[in-house]
Design an enzyme around this catalytic site. Structure first.
Site, PDB file in Angstrom:
ATOM      1  N   ASN A  38     -20.658  17.888   8.347  1.00 40.43           N
ATOM      2  CA  ASN A  38     -21.735  17.401   7.484  1.00 40.43           C
ATOM      3  C   ASN A  38     -22.960  17.125   8.344  1.00 40.43           C
ATOM      4  OD1 ASN A  38     -22.277  16.636   4.646  1.00 40.43           O
ATOM      5  ND2 ASN A  38     -22.799  14.650   5.532  1.00 40.43           N
ATOM      6  N   GLU A 170     -32.251   9.636 -16.407  1.00 46.03           N
ATOM      7  CA  GLU A 170     -31.851   8.416 -15.705  1.00 46.03           C
ATOM      8  C   GLU A 170     -32.977   7.902 -14.815  1.00 46.03           C
ATOM      9  OE1 GLU A 170     -27.083   8.283 -15.586  1.00 46.03           O
ATOM     10  OE2 GLU A 170     -27.966   9.359 -13.898  1.00 46.03           O
ATOM     11  N   GLN A 314     -17.945  14.764 -11.570  1.00 47.59           N
ATOM     12  CA  GLN A 314     -16.607  14.710 -12.155  1.00 47.59           C
ATOM     13  C   GLN A 314     -15.843  16.018 -11.926  1.00 47.59           C
ATOM     14  OE1 GLN A 314     -14.789  13.943 -16.636  1.00 47.59           O
ATOM     15  NE2 GLN A 314     -16.896  13.376 -16.234  1.00 47.59           N
ATOM     16  N   LYS A 373     -20.731   2.816 -17.556  1.00 47.52           N
ATOM     17  CA  LYS A 373     -21.332   3.537 -16.430  1.00 47.52           C
ATOM     18  C   LYS A 373     -20.956   2.845 -15.110  1.00 47.52           C
ATOM     19  CE  LYS A 373     -24.535   6.225 -14.371  1.00 47.52           C
ATOM     20  NZ  LYS A 373     -24.367   7.671 -14.207  1.00 47.52           N
TER      21      LYS A 373
END
Length: 396
Positions: A38, A170, A314, A373
């Site tokens: 990464n 959002e 998800q 949430k």
């Protein structure tokens, strides 16, 4: 194979980090040599980035040190940037060297999709990383400071958000909550501030339940957001945006949330792609490459109707579970599992105390959805870091 197999995981996003965590639990000692690559030494929670971008939360709350999540005795972590994938040679070229692999997991994440709109790449900002959201937050605060010196420049306090999908909605919810605080801090009349949310599709939150979309738009309109739906951005300039209708909105702040494409390195590696993504088989491998798995934004998985699932956190996490299982199965010569997406509900926040969502077949909104949430966020923290991470970062 006389030596133990080498598994290389590219990217520590949702797919990469969960795959690594699952492998360290499922593999026996010395059964495989696993390396996670990464470019940062932290994993960041992408679904949380809209908050620090607006300045309603600290960027530190959206990131977790990778070495706190993995067991270094089982997973080698390499902090480096991937430069090239060479599937024919079974090698990955990094900025500081080369890694050879027997099995490869590609979870490099996506890149902003500009759909060829002139000027977007050059003049718009993106909510894509910890560094990008820090920049956006500081830029927004700077606009208020500049306006105090040049009160005729209302473009300083005109904010344009391109795209009314999840990230766009959002973010404008959080930004609308932040504006009154900034107005108070800089002694600015709130009526001068404008927030525009522009979407080319015929509805905000395309594909979401229409009743909940209407609720979301009403909540955000009451917070001061102006929507321009079924209106495309034709061009982004140094002065703002030009819409397909010919209207020009003068703005010093354009934030693009209108789409993600796959990673450019997949094209360069010679794989067959669609907008930088690879259509994987039902075991999440690249057709013709039985040793390469692709997860998250870089992959295309079809739903039963033959349309691609939207790339979400998800889905990436569920892909990671299957990917880890299949890697272990390949090493042990046992049966591979087919990927079947099982939706566990979708919730979009609308700022402080407000959200909309679908959990199972039930529609939820307002405070109930907002709590849900937070529960989803905590569940993810528990998945990757257990109780200690929940206690450290799980906030209600």
């Amino acid at each position: 194979m006389s030596r133990i197999p080498r598994i290389v995981i590219l990217g520590a996003g949702y797919g990469g980090i969960v795959t690594a965590i699952r492998l360290q639990k499922e593999l026996n000692y010395n059964e495989a040599d696993v390396t996670l690559v990464n470019k940062h030494d932290y994993h960041y929670i992408t679904t949380h980035l809209h908050m620090p971008a607006a300045g309603t939360d600290n960027p530190e709350n959206a990131r977790v040190n990778i070495l706190k999540l993995i067991d270094e005795f089982k997973i080698d972590f390499v902090k480096s940037t991937v430069v090239q994938i060479r599937p024919q040679e079974k090698k990955v070229i990094l900025e500081e060297g080369t890694l050879s692999y027997d099995y490869l997991v590609i979870g490099l994440g996506g890149e902003p999709e500009t759909f060829g709109i002139p000027g977007l790449k050059e003049h718009a900002m993106n909510i894509r990383s910890i560094n990008s959201v820090r920049f956006i937050r500081e830029h927004i605060e700077y606009q208020f400071a500049k306006f105090k010196r040049e009160p005729a420049r209302t473009d300083y306090l005109t904010f344009v958000v391109g795209g009314a999908g999840f990230t766009g909605i959002e973010f404008v919810g959080e930004l609308a909550d932040r504006i009154p605080e900034l107005c108070k801090e800089f002694d600015v009349d709130p009526s001068v501030v404008q927030i525009y949310n522009i979407e080319a599709a015929p509805t905000a939150l395309p594909g979401f339940d229409p009743e909940l979309v209407e609720y979301a738009m009403n909540v955000l309109k009451n917070k001061g957001v102006t929507f321009k739906i079924a209106t495309a951005i034709k061009e982004c300039t140094t002065d703002g945006v030009v819409l397909a209708t010919g209207e020009e909105i003068k703005s010093s702040t354009v934030i693009w949330t209108g789409g993600i494409r796959g990673n450019h390195m997949l094209d360069e590696a010679g794989f067959e792609t669609m907008r930088g993504r690879i259509k994987v088989d039902d075991t999440l491998r690249i057709p013709g490459h039985e040793n390469i798995y692709v997860l998250g934004d870089c992959s295309i998985v079809m739903n039963p109707e033959g349309r691609p699932y939207p790339p979400t956190a998800q889905i990436s996490m569920q892909q990671a579970d299957v990917c880890a299982h299949n890697l272990v199965a390949q090493i042990r010569n046992s049966d591979l599992k087919k990927f079947e997406y099982k939706p566990k509900g979708t919730v979009a926040s609308l700022g402080r105390g407000e959200a909309i969502g679908i959990v199972g077949s039930k529609k939820i909104k307002g405070g109930v959805a907002s709590v849900m949430k937070k529960i989803i966020d905590v569940r993810y923290l528990y998945t990757i870091g257990g109780i200690p991470l929940v206690l450290k970062k799980g906030r209600f």
